[in-house]
Design a protein around this motif. Sequence first.
Motif, PDB file in Angstrom:
ATOM      1  N   ASP A  41       3.555   4.256   2.268  1.00  0.00           N
ATOM      2  CA  ASP A  41       4.274   4.695   1.063  1.00  0.00           C
ATOM      3  C   ASP A  41       3.532   4.201  -0.177  1.00  0.00           C
ATOM      4  N   GLU A  42       2.714   5.084  -0.741  1.00  0.00           N
ATOM      5  CA  GLU A  42       1.900   4.781  -1.920  1.00  0.00           C
ATOM      6  C   GLU A  42       1.194   3.425  -1.783  1.00  0.00           C
ATOM      7  N   PRO A  43       0.375   3.263  -0.751  1.00  0.00           N
ATOM      8  CA  PRO A  43      -0.247   1.960  -0.486  1.00  0.00           C
ATOM      9  C   PRO A  43      -1.256   1.522  -1.537  1.00  0.00           C
ATOM     10  N   CYS A  44      -1.680   2.452  -2.420  1.00  0.00           N
ATOM     11  CA  CYS A  44      -2.669   2.118  -3.449  1.00  0.00           C
ATOM     12  C   CYS A  44      -2.052   1.991  -4.838  1.00  0.00           C
ATOM     13  N   ALA A  45      -0.729   2.040  -4.921  1.00  0.00           N
ATOM     14  CA  ALA A  45      -0.063   2.094  -6.230  1.00  0.00           C
ATOM     15  C   ALA A  45      -0.350   0.875  -7.095  1.00  0.00           C
ATOM     16  N   ASN A  46      -0.524  -0.286  -6.475  1.00  0.00           N
ATOM     17  CA  ASN A  46      -0.743  -1.515  -7.240  1.00  0.00           C
ATOM     18  C   ASN A  46      -2.204  -1.960  -7.261  1.00  0.00           C
ATOM     19  N   LEU A  47      -3.111  -1.053  -6.891  1.00  0.00           N
ATOM     20  CA  LEU A  47      -4.521  -1.401  -6.782  1.00  0.00           C
ATOM     21  C   LEU A  47      -5.358  -0.628  -7.782  1.00  0.00           C
ATOM     22  N   ASP A  48      -6.488  -1.214  -8.189  1.00  0.00           N
ATOM     23  CA  ASP A  48      -7.412  -0.497  -9.071  1.00  0.00           C
ATOM     24  C   ASP A  48      -8.123   0.588  -8.268  1.00  0.00           C
ATOM     25  N   SER A  49      -8.840   1.463  -8.965  1.00  0.00           N
ATOM     26  CA  SER A  49      -9.415   2.639  -8.307  1.00  0.00           C
ATOM     27  C   SER A  49     -10.459   2.268  -7.255  1.00  0.00           C
ATOM     28  N   GLN A  50     -11.271   1.248  -7.520  1.00  0.00           N
ATOM     29  CA  GLN A  50     -12.289   0.862  -6.544  1.00  0.00           C
ATOM     30  C   GLN A  50     -11.657   0.298  -5.277  1.00  0.00           C
ATOM     31  N   THR A  51     -10.629  -0.550  -5.454  1.00  0.00           N
ATOM     32  CA  THR A  51      -9.946  -1.121  -4.291  1.00  0.00           C
ATOM     33  C   THR A  51      -9.174  -0.039  -3.548  1.00  0.00           C
ATOM     34  N   SER A  52      -8.577   0.890  -4.309  1.00  0.00           N
ATOM     35  CA  SER A  52      -7.871   2.015  -3.682  1.00  0.00           C
ATOM     36  C   SER A  52      -8.811   2.819  -2.792  1.00  0.00           C
ATOM     37  N   LYS A  53     -10.018   3.058  -3.277  1.00  0.00           N
ATOM     38  CA  LYS A  53     -10.998   3.808  -2.491  1.00  0.00           C
ATOM     39  C   LYS A  53     -11.332   3.063  -1.192  1.00  0.00           C
ATOM     40  N   SER A  54     -11.453   1.735  -1.282  1.00  0.00           N
ATOM     41  CA  SER A  54     -11.774   0.977  -0.073  1.00  0.00           C
ATOM     42  C   SER A  54     -10.638   1.070   0.953  1.00  0.00           C
ATOM     43  N   ILE A  55      -9.395   1.088   0.470  1.00  0.00           N
ATOM     44  CA  ILE A  55      -8.247   1.211   1.375  1.00  0.00           C
ATOM     45  C   ILE A  55      -8.216   2.597   2.013  1.00  0.00           C
ATOM     46  N   LEU A  56      -8.463   3.630   1.212  1.00  0.00           N
ATOM     47  CA  LEU A  56      -8.459   4.989   1.754  1.00  0.00           C
ATOM     48  C   LEU A  56      -9.643   5.222   2.686  1.00  0.00           C
ATOM     49  N   ASP A  57     -10.787   4.613   2.384  1.00  0.00           N
ATOM     50  CA  ASP A  57     -11.921   4.687   3.307  1.00  0.00           C
ATOM     51  C   ASP A  57     -11.547   4.059   4.654  1.00  0.00           C
TER      52      ASP A  57
END
Length: 226
Positions: A166-182
């Motif tokens: 459920d929106e796992p990247c909502a509290n992360l910056d774009s670079q960290t979000s990309k690492s999570i989605l990768d």
Amino acid sequence: MIVAEDLTKVYTMGRVEVRALGGVSLEVAKGEFVGIMGASGSGKSTLLHILGLLDRPTTGAVTIDGTDVLSLSDHRRTLFRLNRLGYVFQDYALIGELTALENVYLTSLVRGDPKEEYLKKSTEILERVGLGDRIHHRQSELSGGEQQRVAIARALVNSPSILLADEPCANLDSQTSKSILDLFARLNEDLDQTIVMVSHEDWHKEYFCRVVTLRDGLIESVTECR
């Protein structure tokens, strides 16, 4: 794998009824990485919570791996969640007093798994998500991205059929979000992990197999992405 039929959800707030879902039907096949998108208040999280057995619909049916999960008793629903489903939330939902390793094996402890087994599995999954050198660190000693990786490891440690995020990247910056989605993409490809993820970011679409877009509690569109 997941079959949802005509799901509705109505919340009563005093004398006012709020319709969160107005009749949603969808299927998710094994190995798919499905994104649920839409504006705030469109019903995304409500739908995910129903699919993840965290909430019950007002009407409708949900079948997971051939099991009519809405007909299960509360006890059997709890066991089904523990054994078949994994959850990742935007606020990480970690226990601050515990180490990364302890947060990951907590559900295995609740299941009554042997200590040697859950320690081995928890260590291995933390290594898989890139935290092999951080397993004994507590939440306050971890970055936001590292905390979310712990939450992902915790969700995966019992080898769930389905990972719900459920929106796992909502509290992360774009670079960290990309690492999570990768990381999600690797899990989906390498382990054939089925993932259903709520998102509001258009650039996340490049990771999804399919996007289900909600509007006012109804499916507005279903788009194949890859």
